[in-house]
Design a protein around this motif. Sequence first.
Motif, mmCIF file in Angstrom:
data_model
loop_
_atom_site.group_PDB
_atom_site.id
_atom_site.type_symbol
_atom_site.label_atom_id
_atom_site.label_comp_id
_atom_site.label_asym_id
_atom_site.label_seq_id
_atom_site.Cartn_x
_atom_site.Cartn_y
_atom_site.Cartn_z
ATOM 1 N N VAL A 89 40.151 34.366 66.936
ATOM 2 C CA VAL A 89 40.306 33.240 65.996
ATOM 3 C C VAL A 89 40.105 33.793 64.584
ATOM 4 O O VAL A 89 39.052 34.348 64.273
ATOM 5 C CB VAL A 89 39.309 32.110 66.314
ATOM 6 N N LEU A 149 43.314 22.766 61.911
ATOM 7 C CA LEU A 149 42.274 23.722 61.520
ATOM 8 C C LEU A 149 42.860 24.757 60.554
ATOM 9 O O LEU A 149 44.074 24.929 60.482
ATOM 10 C CB LEU A 149 41.728 24.450 62.755
ATOM 11 N N ARG A 168 34.996 31.004 74.293
ATOM 12 C CA ARG A 168 35.329 30.827 75.716
ATOM 13 C C ARG A 168 35.237 32.198 76.375
ATOM 14 O O ARG A 168 35.916 33.124 75.926
ATOM 15 C CB ARG A 168 36.746 30.272 75.870
ATOM 16 N N THR A 172 42.096 27.843 60.906
ATOM 17 C CA THR A 172 42.053 29.081 61.691
ATOM 18 C C THR A 172 43.135 29.033 62.757
ATOM 19 O O THR A 172 43.654 27.961 63.088
ATOM 20 C CB THR A 172 40.688 29.227 62.384
ATOM 21 N N VAL A 173 43.455 30.220 63.274
ATOM 22 C CA VAL A 173 44.415 30.271 64.375
ATOM 23 C C VAL A 173 43.930 31.292 65.395
ATOM 24 O O VAL A 173 43.363 32.329 65.022
ATOM 25 C CB VAL A 173 45.838 30.618 63.867
ATOM 26 N N ASN A 175 43.641 19.638 70.246
ATOM 27 C CA ASN A 175 43.270 20.873 70.947
ATOM 28 C C ASN A 175 44.293 21.958 70.584
ATOM 29 O O ASN A 175 45.424 21.926 71.053
ATOM 30 C CB ASN A 175 43.252 20.611 72.453
ATOM 31 N N PRO A 176 43.911 22.930 69.718
ATOM 32 C CA PRO A 176 44.888 23.886 69.205
ATOM 33 C C PRO A 176 45.406 24.841 70.276
ATOM 34 O O PRO A 176 44.811 24.974 71.346
ATOM 35 C CB PRO A 176 44.091 24.660 68.153
ATOM 36 N N LYS A 216 33.229 24.155 68.374
ATOM 37 C CA LYS A 216 34.007 25.110 67.572
ATOM 38 C C LYS A 216 35.373 25.364 68.204
ATOM 39 O O LYS A 216 36.345 25.584 67.522
ATOM 40 C CB LYS A 216 33.242 26.429 67.451
ATOM 41 N N ALA A 217 35.429 25.353 69.524
ATOM 42 C CA ALA A 217 36.724 25.429 70.204
ATOM 43 C C ALA A 217 36.998 24.013 70.694
ATOM 44 O O ALA A 217 36.382 23.550 71.643
ATOM 45 C CB ALA A 217 36.684 26.401 71.370
ATOM 46 N N PRO A 218 37.909 23.304 70.016
ATOM 47 C CA PRO A 218 38.079 21.879 70.328
ATOM 48 C C PRO A 218 38.339 21.608 71.807
ATOM 49 O O PRO A 218 37.954 20.560 72.310
ATOM 50 C CB PRO A 218 39.301 21.503 69.489
ATOM 51 N N GLY A 219 38.942 22.555 72.494
ATOM 52 C CA GLY A 219 39.263 22.360 73.912
ATOM 53 C C GLY A 219 38.031 22.178 74.778
ATOM 54 O O GLY A 219 38.106 21.645 75.871
ATOM 55 N N ARG A 238 48.580 17.023 76.747
ATOM 56 C CA ARG A 238 47.434 17.666 76.083
ATOM 57 C C ARG A 238 47.043 16.896 74.829
ATOM 58 O O ARG A 238 47.907 16.519 74.032
ATOM 59 C CB ARG A 238 47.817 19.097 75.704
ATOM 60 N N PRO A 253 49.714 27.395 75.612
ATOM 61 C CA PRO A 253 48.527 27.108 76.415
ATOM 62 C C PRO A 253 48.878 27.378 77.873
ATOM 63 O O PRO A 253 50.000 27.789 78.178
ATOM 64 C CB PRO A 253 48.332 25.614 76.188
ATOM 65 N N SER A 254 47.921 27.169 78.759
ATOM 66 C CA SER A 254 48.213 27.327 80.183
ATOM 67 C C SER A 254 49.257 26.292 80.616
ATOM 68 O O SER A 254 49.288 25.175 80.094
ATOM 69 C CB SER A 254 46.927 27.161 80.987
HETATM 70 P P1 AMP Z 1 44.407 26.974 76.434
HETATM 71 O O1 AMP Z 1 45.536 26.999 75.490
HETATM 72 O O2 AMP Z 1 44.461 25.851 77.401
HETATM 73 O O3 AMP Z 1 44.173 28.314 77.069
HETATM 74 O O4 AMP Z 1 43.122 26.722 75.517
HETATM 75 C C1 AMP Z 1 42.971 27.436 74.325
HETATM 76 C C2 AMP Z 1 41.538 27.422 73.905
HETATM 77 O O5 AMP Z 1 41.396 28.141 72.677
HETATM 78 C C3 AMP Z 1 41.034 26.013 73.663
HETATM 79 O O6 AMP Z 1 39.712 25.895 74.135
HETATM 80 C C4 AMP Z 1 41.096 25.899 72.160
HETATM 81 O O7 AMP Z 1 40.178 24.967 71.682
HETATM 82 C C5 AMP Z 1 40.780 27.331 71.714
HETATM 83 N N1 AMP Z 1 41.379 27.603 70.395
HETATM 84 C C6 AMP Z 1 42.669 27.818 70.104
HETATM 85 N N2 AMP Z 1 42.854 27.976 68.773
HETATM 86 C C7 AMP Z 1 41.649 27.834 68.211
HETATM 87 C C8 AMP Z 1 41.163 27.845 66.866
HETATM 88 N N3 AMP Z 1 41.969 28.018 65.832
HETATM 89 N N4 AMP Z 1 39.865 27.654 66.667
HETATM 90 C C9 AMP Z 1 39.030 27.451 67.699
HETATM 91 N N5 AMP Z 1 39.422 27.419 68.989
HETATM 92 C C10 AMP Z 1 40.703 27.603 69.254
#
Ligand code: AMP
Length: 343
Positions: A102, A118, A198, A120-121, A64-65, A229-232, A60, A145-146
């Motif tokens: 968040v 970031l 998301r 934020t969490v 990507n948080p 805003k959601a780096p993922g 990963r 994460p997944s």
């Molecule tokens: P996953 O862990 O694969 O389910 O992905 C988590 C999603 O939540 C990703 O799209 C991240 O970018 C988003 N996400 C997690 N923490 C934050 C945060 N502090 N700010 C913005 N997005 C977040």
Amino acid sequence: MHTLQLAVDDFVDNSENYTQAVDLLDNGEVVAFPTETVYGLGAVATDEQAVKKIFAAKGRPSDNPLIVHIGTAEEVSLYTANISEVAKKCMEAFWPGPLTLVMHAKPNILAPSVTAGLQTVGIRMPDHPVALKLLQTLKKPLAAPSANRSGKPSPTKASHVFEDLQGIIPCILDGGRTGIGVESTVLDVTLSEPVILRPGGVTKEMLEEVIGPVLEPSFEQQKIESTPKAPGMKYTHYAPDAPVYLIDADEGIIEAAIANLKSGHKVALLAPECFKEMKADYYFSLGEAHDAEQMSAALYDALRACDKTAATIILATATSKTGVGTAIMNRLEKAAGGNWYQP
Ligand code: AMP
Ligand code: MG
């Protein structure tokens, strides 16, 4: 590394399996476990070395948080500051459940990699007996994460996790199929107007009943935004090996597409039951037509199944963007890179 697969269904005494998983986590290891959305790959969220193992196992990107999972709603105040009224209402209404909030992170408590720099969490309390028992026995937050290799469809069964991460992680808690099948809704409540980063199991309509107007940028709007805003969101996601194309759920259109592609391609069709007689080389069911819950539960299994075939192109039927359909279309648009089948 040997990957243990430990059954944690209700029919056997499984307390030893939980003890084993908790010991591994306490010792800085990662463990995969079921939630009501998809399987997660967890590590203690305050342990930087452990959290880094998640990124390594998944491949990963480090910007990507990760979402932090907690076993009781009260714990949220240990990790976040300035909890807003909107956030409180959401927790009350939707936790435990598939809603990640968040919020402003308290500094220097969570491992730095969790928030990817970031301030934020993202936090949620999952609604699954295995996830809750694991968290409540561990008494620590889990960054998770997944539990798939980065870019692949998320796992909805323990066997999916095993396919992706065998030999790479020490333990999978097998709690059977997950219920919802798509990841949690991510809602940013740090802004004056809450924004869905998301879409997921908790829909815009459900949120608006509790907290009033909520923004939900479309796939196109998210794509053109330069700093997501959601780096993922900027990464490829949910993608099988063969290219995916969206197609209208229409018999004539699907029939013509298959006829057209058949000469040069092996075609896999992902579609509701009513299309199973179409002459694709491979067919994977997305449940009964117009049943978004069945479709979300079946989606990732169907996308993953394509990788076990010789399919060179995948057609997936679109669904209406209402309710959970919004989450389904969000995942399909990402799996397809926004591409629709063009004759
Ligand atoms: P996953 O862990 O694969 O389910 O992905 C988590 C999603 O939540 C990703 O799209 C991240 O970018 C988003 N996400 C997690 N923490 C934050 C945060 N502090 N700010 C913005 N997005 C977040
Ligand atoms: Mg994921």
